[in-house]
Design an enzyme around this catalytic site. Structure first.
Site, PDB file in Angstrom:
ATOM      1  N   ILE A 469      66.745  40.363  82.048  1.00 12.20           N
ATOM      2  CA  ILE A 469      65.306  40.141  82.276  1.00 12.20           C
ATOM      3  C   ILE A 469      64.484  40.476  81.033  1.00 12.20           C
ATOM      4  CG2 ILE A 469      63.379  40.723  83.832  1.00 12.20           C
ATOM      5  CD1 ILE A 469      65.661  39.042  85.058  1.00 12.20           C
ATOM      6  N   SER A 471      64.320  43.613  78.786  1.00 11.93           N
ATOM      7  CA  SER A 471      64.437  44.898  78.106  1.00 11.93           C
ATOM      8  C   SER A 471      65.854  45.448  78.242  1.00 11.93           C
ATOM      9  CB  SER A 471      63.433  45.901  78.669  1.00 11.93           C
ATOM     10  OG  SER A 471      63.645  46.097  80.038  1.00 11.93           O
ATOM     11  N   HIS A 732      67.305  49.876  89.936  1.00 11.59           N
ATOM     12  CA  HIS A 732      66.512  51.057  90.279  1.00 11.59           C
ATOM     13  C   HIS A 732      67.373  52.287  90.493  1.00 11.59           C
ATOM     14  CE1 HIS A 732      64.150  47.505  91.459  1.00 11.59           C
ATOM     15  NE2 HIS A 732      63.209  48.162  90.831  1.00 11.59           N
TER      16      HIS A 732
HETATM   17  N1  GLN Z   1      60.605  41.658  80.692  1.00 11.40           N
HETATM   18  C1  GLN Z   1      60.312  42.907  81.296  1.00 11.40           C
HETATM   19  C2  GLN Z   1      61.520  43.826  81.153  1.00 11.40           C
HETATM   20  O1  GLN Z   1      62.597  43.382  81.141  1.00 11.40           O
HETATM   21  C3  GLN Z   1      59.984  42.753  82.744  1.00 11.40           C
HETATM   22  C4  GLN Z   1      59.560  44.050  83.366  1.00 11.40           C
HETATM   23  C5  GLN Z   1      59.032  43.914  84.761  1.00 11.40           C
HETATM   24  O2  GLN Z   1      59.252  42.931  85.423  1.00 11.40           O
HETATM   25  N2  GLN Z   1      58.357  44.894  85.263  1.00 11.40           N
HETATM   26  O3  GLN Z   1      61.400  45.013  81.073  1.00 11.40           O
HETATM   27 ZN    ZN Z   2      60.942  43.222  87.215  1.00 14.17          ZN
END
Ligand code: GLN
Ligand code: ZN
Length: 792
Positions: A469, A471, A732
């Site tokens: 996603i 990071s 998480h």
């Molecule tokens: N691109 C962001 C990450 O990977 C997305 C974070 C999020 O959705 N809160 O950290």
């Molecule tokens: Zn997220």
């Protein structure tokens, strides 16, 4: 009928920040959690903070003697405070209750908030339309409910000793239960409101105890009366209000113990929006003594309301939820006509608690310079909590003594607001012209089928492509480098070299793991909104503008004060560098317009949709530059899309229209062969499911691991027919899922939607995790994708 005299003639506020000007409470609480200090130390620090707060409020102009100063402290959360007040903890935490009186020690209080071992904490969710999060109580037929905790009484006495007569503030009984969920052990069809009589009986005990120590006023917050997004029908809520306040206001004699009274005077508040139709009449028909309404978000009532004669109406005209200085003349124009409603008295107040704004503009640094040094003009335009208390006091004087009594202050406020309206940067003609020239075509891409074909040809990805996603873990080294750079101890070039080295490591790791679409890992970002705010015109970032987000967590929302544009590319250099290191496709990552707005203080002088489009255009420029730099995939994160959904259903379609529009404006400038992704942090779409489709992204990634892919068939049913990346790894928790588990989840996904649409990714970014978990988890993710791919 109550005969309480006019309340709060000097004005009042519904609550105040409790974390401390320098986050003293956060530090004290965290040091207690870490075992560095004990409960007594924590109570001493908190007591000092509370005393400092009430004295400050008096210095700022609130009356010290008549209950105008709210006592709205909390060690963690005001909803959890009611759980503690009642001893109403879930079964798994019952052992924490005192055997004698059913109360919770501080230690136990925090355990309910944070969990222990296998015992999950109470769930956390958004407090109305703020960025504050409360803990969701779990209530069943058998949950203990009594007047268990006397903290409110003790804190009143503490302030009294410091010379201030405070007004204890509590979440009202109806809102408390309306926000609760049925505990696991509850029977079929049980709703927490079924326990209303028990909860009200406990509140009645509390009111008696408060009257016994001479408390003149108590405040009960009932914001449930402004929303229709709760799972309780309005009729049921209204019946509950009538019943609760009959028991608390009518059945208990008003006045302090000395005067044979059984309860303080009661102020009921309804912040965060306009009251339901008829709800003002409903409250006016009870025997409560004062009613506070939100005149910032809610409409101003204009016709007399029977029952108000014996009550004080607190006009919430000072915005407790945003940071702008008010035009006090305009506010008086709202307040004065309220006399026609026939209330026994009129008082001035804030629309909500001031919990949602920082402490004090004077804690900021103004001058020339970048970073957290603010443009000096902002000093005159902003009002944080302390300035707002001053505004309330000024308005109250004008109401009591006439406008002439505060003519200078009124003129100064009007002049400040007027100067802001025309100031350079607030209005940028080029930005306005560009927005005015937009046409429908700017919000639309070509047909999805054509885009999909062009992207397939360009990207050449396998079925079930794997990606992340954005990071990767923010290691201590990354944080240290950024801190040193921010302090000026690390040169720009050295910081940049450190981030590039980090990107190199992340690319190599992803190649070794065999991921199909690579990311740069976002090491250079302090926060997904602040990072962009720092580089866009029209935003400011504060030095001390902390606001409580939940528990001990605070955020410093950027302030969006002017027209937004992008003076220079933001992410292009990092993404282009990443692409130069690999043959694999690289995905560029941006934060979307709605999320940038949701996590900032936004300007209040134009429709939010116009502001969103300005941010959308700035991102559109960024995406064009990414595309020109050869980046074939761009992800625009919108985790806050659902969060900003208005509380009233009637307002939701207009919101979804502009929010989806701003995303499309940002992303529709690209060629068919450029793939647009979006990421949403959740998968319970509810009202926004249609909007997800409306975003028209080529690929949408969502959280889905814990719900075991539930969303995939739901999306398919709702007609969604583009790429979908249901998360297969719950980030998480530190737990590493096995390849077998991930395989099972993927098999579920490809069973309910065309496998050609399915992407394989974690639930969210990996920044909060460590490499020790991330490496094996991603290895399992790739292994599972390969296995399911082979079987297609
Ligand atoms: N691109 C962001 C990450 O990977 C997305 C974070 C999020 O959705 N809160 O950290
Ligand atoms: Zn997220």
């Amino acid at each position: 009928m109550s005969t309480t005299p006019a309340a709060f003639p000097g004005g009042t506020i519904l609550g105040y920040p409790r974390i401390g000007r320098r986050r003293e409470l956060k530090k004290a609480v965290e040091s207690f959690w870490a075992g560095r200090t004990d409960a007594v130390d924590l109570e001493v620090t908190a007591g000092a903070l509370r005393r400092e707060t009430v004295r400050r409020l008096v210095d700022l102009g609130l009356n010290p003697d008549d209950g105008s100063v709210p006592a709205a402290f909390s060690y963690y959360d005001q909803v959890l405070d009611v759980v503690a007040l009642l001893g109403a903890v879930p079964e798994r935490f019952r052992d924490l209750l005192d055997d004698e009186d059913g109360s919770l020690e501080l230690d136990g209080y925090f355990t309910v908030a944070r969990g222990r071992g296998e015992d999950a904490p109470l769930e956390m969710t958004k407090w109305f339309d703020t960025n504050y999060h409360y803990l969701v109580p779990e209530i069943s037929e058998t949950t203990p409910v009594s007047f268990a905790d006397h903290r409110v009484v003790r804190e009143y006495a503490e302030a009294k000793e410091a010379g201030v007569t405070t007004r204890p503030v509590l979440v009202g009984p109806v809102t408390f239960l309306a926000l609760s969920k049925a505990a696991d052990e509850a029977g079929e069809g049980f709703h927490p409101l079924d326990r209303l009589d028990d909860v009200v009986a406990a509140y009645a005990e509390l009111l008696r105890a408060l009257a016994a120590v001479g408390v003149p006023w108590v405040q009960l917050d009932e914001p449930a009366l402004v929303t229709d997004s709760l799972d309780v029908p309005a009729e049921r809520l209204h019946a509950a209000i009538a019943s609760a306040y009959r028991a608390l206001a009518t059945d208990l004699a008003t006045g302090t113990d000395d005067a044979d009274g059984e309860r303080p005077a009661i102020l009921v508040t309804a912040p965060f929006g306009g009251l339901h139709d008829d709800a003002l009449a409903l409250l006016a028909a009870t025997d409560v003594d004062a009613i506070a309404i939100d005149l910032v978000k809610g409409a101003t009532p204009t016709t007399p309301v029977p029952g108000l004669e014996g009550k004080t109406l607190v006009a919430g005209v000072i915005d407790g939820h945003n940071v702008w200085r008010a035009d006090l003349t305009a506010k008086l124009d709202v307040v004065e006509p309220l006399r026609a409603l026939g209330a026994g008295a009129l008082a001035v107040g804030t629309s909500t608690s001031l919990l949602h704004v920082p402490h004090d503009v004077e804690d900021e640094v103004f001058g020339e310079g970048a970073g957290t040094t603010l443009d000096p003009r902002l000093r005159d335009w902003l009002a944080f909590a302390d300035q707002k208390v001053g505004e309330v006091a000024t308005l109250a004087r004008a109401l009591a003594d006439g406008r002439d009594a505060v003519a200078d202050a009124l003129a100064a406020s009007s002049a400040a607001v007027a100067s802001r309206a025309v100031a350079a940067g607030v209005v940028v003609p080029a930005v306005r012209d560009r927005a005015a020239a937009l046409t429908d075509a700017d919000f639309a891409r070509g047909p999805y089928a054509e885009r999909a074909a062009a992207q397939a040809a360009r990207l050449n990805l396998p079925a079930l492509p794997t990606t992340t996603i954005g990071s990767f873990p923010q290691t201590p080294e990354i944080r240290k480098a950024r801190a040193a750079w921010t302090r000026g101890e690390l040169a720009d070039a050295d910081y940049s070299a450190a981030m590039r080295a980090e990107i190199g490591r992340v690319v190599t790791l992803q190649e070794e793991l065999g991921l199909d679409v690579l990311v740069h890992g976002e090491p250079e970002r302090n926060d997904m909104v602040q990072y962009f705010a720092e580089q866009l015109d029209g935003f400011a970032v504060t030095a001390n503008g902390w606001v409580q987000s939940y528990g001990s967590r605070c955020v410093r929302p950027p302030i969006l004060w002017g027209d937004v544009q992008r003076p220079a590319p933001i992410t292009v250099e990092w993404s282009a560098y990443t692409a130069s290191l690999t043959e694999k496709p690289v995905k560029g990552m941006l934060t979307g317009p709605v999320t940038i707005l949701a996590w900032s203080f936004v300007r209040d002088d134009q429709p939010l949709g116009d502001t969103a489009n300005q941010v959308g255009l700035a991102l559109r420029d960024e995406i064009a530059d990414l595309e020109a730099a050869g980046i074939g995939i761009v992800q625009v994160d919108e985790p806050a899309l659902r969060e900003l959904l208005p509380l009233r259903r009637a307002d939701q379609p207009a919101y979804l229209d502009w929010s989806v529009g701003s995303f499309r404006l940002a992303t529709s400038g690209v060629e068919a062969a450029t793939q647009v992704h979006t990421h949403l942090c959740y998968s319970e779409f509810g009202e926004v499911i249609g909007a997800i489709d409306g975003l028209d992204a080529d690929v949408t990634s969502v959280e889905a691991a814990r719900s075991r892919m539930e969303i995939v068939p739901e999306l398919a049913d709702a007609g969604y027919s583009r790429g979908i990346g249901p998360g297969v790894y719950d980030i998480h928790s530190p737990r590493v899922p096995s390849a077998g588990e991930v395989t099972e989840l993927l098999q579920l996904a490809v069973k309910s939607i065309d496998p050609a649409l399915v992407w394989v990714n974690p639930d969210c970014g990996l920044k909060t995790r460590g490499y020790a978990e991330v490496e094996p988890a991603l290895a399992h993710l790739v292994e599972a994708a390969r296995a399911v791919r082979a079987a297609l």
